[in-house]
Structures are given as structure tokens and as C-alpha cells.
Design a protein around this motif. Structure first.
Motif, PDB file in Angstrom:
ATOM      1  N   LEU A  82       0.709  -1.095   0.051  1.00 59.33           N
ATOM      2  CA  LEU A  82      -0.119   0.084   0.067  1.00 59.33           C
ATOM      3  C   LEU A  82       0.726   1.053   0.141  1.00 59.33           C
ATOM      4  N   CYS A  83       0.629   2.032  -0.666  1.00 61.29           N
ATOM      5  CA  CYS A  83       1.336   3.387  -0.955  1.00 61.29           C
ATOM      6  C   CYS A  83      -0.043   4.438  -0.741  1.00 61.29           C
ATOM      7  N   VAL A 180       6.493  -0.490   7.655  1.00 56.60           N
ATOM      8  CA  VAL A 180       5.893   0.500   7.565  1.00 56.60           C
ATOM      9  C   VAL A 180       7.433   1.433   6.931  1.00 56.60           C
ATOM     10  N   CYS A 181       7.251   2.358   5.827  1.00 55.88           N
ATOM     11  CA  CYS A 181       8.078   3.055   5.269  1.00 55.88           C
ATOM     12  C   CYS A 181       7.459   4.365   5.213  1.00 55.88           C
ATOM     13  N   LEU A 182       8.222   5.296   5.789  1.00 56.43           N
ATOM     14  CA  LEU A 182       7.681   6.891   5.792  1.00 56.43           C
ATOM     15  C   LEU A 182       8.540   7.533   4.898  1.00 56.43           C
ATOM     16  N   THR A 183       8.168   7.903   3.525  1.00 53.53           N
ATOM     17  CA  THR A 183       8.782   8.430   2.567  1.00 53.53           C
ATOM     18  C   THR A 183       8.679   9.641   2.619  1.00 53.53           C
ATOM     19  N   PRO A 184       9.869  10.497   2.041  1.00 58.64           N
ATOM     20  CA  PRO A 184       9.768  11.926   1.981  1.00 58.64           C
ATOM     21  C   PRO A 184       9.367  12.350   0.711  1.00 58.64           C
ATOM     22  N   GLU A 185       9.097  11.464  -0.147  1.00 57.63           N
ATOM     23  CA  GLU A 185       8.675  11.781  -1.385  1.00 57.63           C
ATOM     24  C   GLU A 185       7.200  12.179  -1.354  1.00 57.63           C
ATOM     25  N   GLU A 227       3.016  -5.117 -12.313  1.00 59.36           N
ATOM     26  CA  GLU A 227       4.413  -5.016 -12.314  1.00 59.36           C
ATOM     27  C   GLU A 227       4.974  -3.628 -12.435  1.00 59.36           C
ATOM     28  N   VAL A 228       4.433  -2.581 -13.125  1.00 57.86           N
ATOM     29  CA  VAL A 228       4.740  -1.306 -13.004  1.00 57.86           C
ATOM     30  C   VAL A 228       4.788  -0.543 -11.723  1.00 57.86           C
ATOM     31  N   TRP A 234       8.682  -0.160  -4.896  1.00 50.86           N
ATOM     32  CA  TRP A 234      10.008  -0.583  -4.336  1.00 50.86           C
ATOM     33  C   TRP A 234      10.809   0.415  -4.576  1.00 50.86           C
ATOM     34  N   ALA A 235      10.926   0.994  -5.647  1.00 49.36           N
ATOM     35  CA  ALA A 235      11.778   2.298  -6.111  1.00 49.36           C
ATOM     36  C   ALA A 235      11.667   3.250  -4.848  1.00 49.36           C
ATOM     37  N   MET A 236      10.429   3.794  -4.573  1.00 48.76           N
ATOM     38  CA  MET A 236      10.257   4.767  -3.574  1.00 48.76           C
ATOM     39  C   MET A 236      10.693   4.221  -2.147  1.00 48.76           C
ATOM     40  N   PHE A 237      10.456   2.652  -1.954  1.00 53.28           N
ATOM     41  CA  PHE A 237      10.885   2.077  -0.620  1.00 53.28           C
ATOM     42  C   PHE A 237      12.385   2.379  -0.145  1.00 53.28           C
ATOM     43  N   ARG A 238      13.123   2.120  -1.593  1.00 53.51           N
ATOM     44  CA  ARG A 238      14.488   2.014  -1.587  1.00 53.51           C
ATOM     45  C   ARG A 238      15.127   3.462  -1.315  1.00 53.51           C
ATOM     46  N   LEU A 239      14.483   4.459  -1.848  1.00 57.00           N
ATOM     47  CA  LEU A 239      15.007   5.679  -1.872  1.00 57.00           C
ATOM     48  C   LEU A 239      14.806   6.265  -0.687  1.00 57.00           C
TER      49      LEU A 239
END
Length: 269
Positions: A82-83, A180-185, A227-228, A234-239
Motif C-alpha cells: 500500500l502506498c 512501514v516506510c515513511l517516505t519523504p517523497e 508489475e509497473v 519498491w523504488a520509493m521504498f529504496r529511496l
């Protein structure tokens, strides 16, 4: 019905080049057959929370039946990604939900059903993450705005209700399969991935009570589309910075946000 080439649809949704529903010929998007691989099956999904809300406010007698239907629905048997910009409804303080519907005249019997439903949903959520991975990416800046002025459908929360929500969050984070991932994006599009399905969701930030029957979720069923979105996820997760993905730090961040809150205490009638 609506058929779109996967890459074109993904570009529209991920980059928000145009509203998806602008291409619909009818007010509702029905399931379509994409077995030939030429397009994506698109369907409209009525939000379960909105359906139950309508029962409480407009047709209280149907609420028990709708709760039973909700419990009979089989959940997704697999990992969920979930994003989003908002905390999962399962984290809401039951006392706040009860106060909200009480203000609309819900009967004591209906309020008890609301408490029972909330308990069942929390248990169902925990059952899922006992067996399957769930990863939620939240827009960190939006959550900071929320904790500065916490609300439930524009009803300001009391400090006790906010503390209750915090405890619900911490209890979920204690589950091994939940991350949980707290993204700055900035998250411009809320979506959930369940297998080959991508569920495009409403952004519920600072919104009032949703109009019953409105389109709040659209499901796109196509493996390449999923897949897209998963690559983007996962790109957002890694960053995201490591400290905002590590559970101990994430728990401490939520506690800090709640402890920092010094807003006025709402008056309860």
C-alpha cells in the motif's frame, strides 16, 4: 466497459497525466474480459466503509446485514503493498468512530455493532499479517500535518482518541510481517497492490463525510500493470532513508508526533 493498453494506462495513473474516469462512457466501470492480453480489466469497487457509513446514517436497519456481508467477504490470500497519504482505517480510535456516528444519531444498538465491527476488522487485519507480508508506504509530510491537527472526517480528535490511535499503530508494528516506510517523497496517487490487481484509492486527506455511492476505488486487473506499480513501489521504498524504514525508529517517530501535539481539546456534547 473500458480497455486500455497496459503501459498507456500505467503512464496515466503513475504520472497522473489525465483522470482515468474521463475516458469512461458510463458512470460505472464494470468488469471486462482481458483474456486476450490486449487490455486491462477495469471495475468500479464500492468502498466498504462508505457502504457501512451509509447504513448508519441513512438506513440503520440494514447495518447488521451489511456487517455480516463484510465479514463473509474473503480477504486477499497473499502479500499486500500500500502506498498512501493516510493511516489505515483499522488504526482509528474506536472511541472516535463511535463519537462520530453518535453525533449523527446512531442508536445504542448500532453503536455496539460499530464497536463489534471495529474489533472484528482489527482481528482480521492481524490474521492476514500473521501469514502474509504487508508493507505500507506513507507520505511522511502529510502524516506530520495530520498529527498536528488530527481529525476523523473533519471531527477533531481528543488527546485520548489520538493516544488510542497511537496504541493501535504500535500494536500493528509489533507484528513481524508488517512493515512501514515513511517516505519523504510526495505521494500524489494512493494505490494498493494485491497480486495482479492494482486498487487505485481515494485520497481521504482533509475530506468531509464521503457522498454515498461515489466512485472511491477503481481496480485494474492486469499482471504487467501490477508489475509497473510494484517497481514504482519498491523504488520509493529504496529511496527512503534507512531510519524511516527501521521499526524501532518508526515507532519512535509516531510516538514523537503524538507527544508533540498540543492542540486545543475539542468540546464533546
Amino acid at each position: 466497459c473500458l480497455l486500455m493498453e497496459p503501459r498507456w494506462a500505467a503512464a496515466i495513473l503513475v504520472e497522473q497525466l489525465a483522470p482515468l474516469t474521463a475516458f469512461a462512457k458510463t458512470a460505472y466501470l464494470d468488469a471486462t474480459d482481458s483474456r486476450d492480453g490486449a487490455g486491462i480489466a477495469v471495475r468500479r469497487v464500492k468502498n466498504r466503509l462508505q457502504s457501512l457509513s451509509g447504513a448508519v446514517l441513512d438506513d440503520p436497519g440494514s447495518y447488521p446485514k451489511r456487517v455480516r456481508q463484510r465479514q463473509d467477504d474473503s480477504g486477499f490470500d497473499g502479500p499486500i503493498l500500500l502506498c498512501t497519504t493516510f493511516l489505515p482505517p483499522v488504526t482509528h480510535a474506536v472511541s472516535a468512530v463511535e463519537r462520530f456516528y453518535k453525533s449523527y444519531g446512531a442508536t445504542p444498538e448500532t453503536l455496539q455493532l460499530i464497536r463489534d465491527k471495529a474489533k472484528w476488522e482489527q482481528e482480521d487485519w492481524k490474521r492476514h499479517i500473521q501469514s502474509h507480508q504487508r508493507v505500507d508506504i506513507f507520505d511522511r509530510s502529510v502524516l506530520q500535518e495530520y498529527f498536528a491537527a488530527p481529525e476523523y472526517y473533519q471531527m477533531p480528535l481528543t488527546r485520548a482518541e489520538l493516544d488510542e490511535q497511537l496504541q493501535n499503530i504500535l500494536e500493528l508494528l509489533a507484528c513481524e510481517n508488517y512493515d512501514v516506510c515513511l517516505t519523504p517523497e510526495a505521494i500524489d496517487l494512493a494505490y494498493e497492490i494485491q497480486g495482479s490487481e492494482v486498487r487505485v484509492r481515494s485520497d481521504r486527506r482533509n475530506k468531509g463525510q464521503p457522498r454515498i455511492g461515489r466512485i472511491s476505488s477503481v481496480v485494474l486487473n492486469e499482471e504487467r500493470m501490477a508489475e509497473v506499480f510494484e517497481r514504482e513501489f519498491w523504488a520509493m521504498f529504496r529511496l527512503t532513508e534507512p531510519e524511516f524504514k527501521e521499526k524501532a525508529m518508526v515507532r519512535a517517530w509516531f510516538e514523537e508526533q503524538v507527544n508533540r501535539y498540543d492542540g486545543p481539546e475539542p468540546k464533546i456534547a
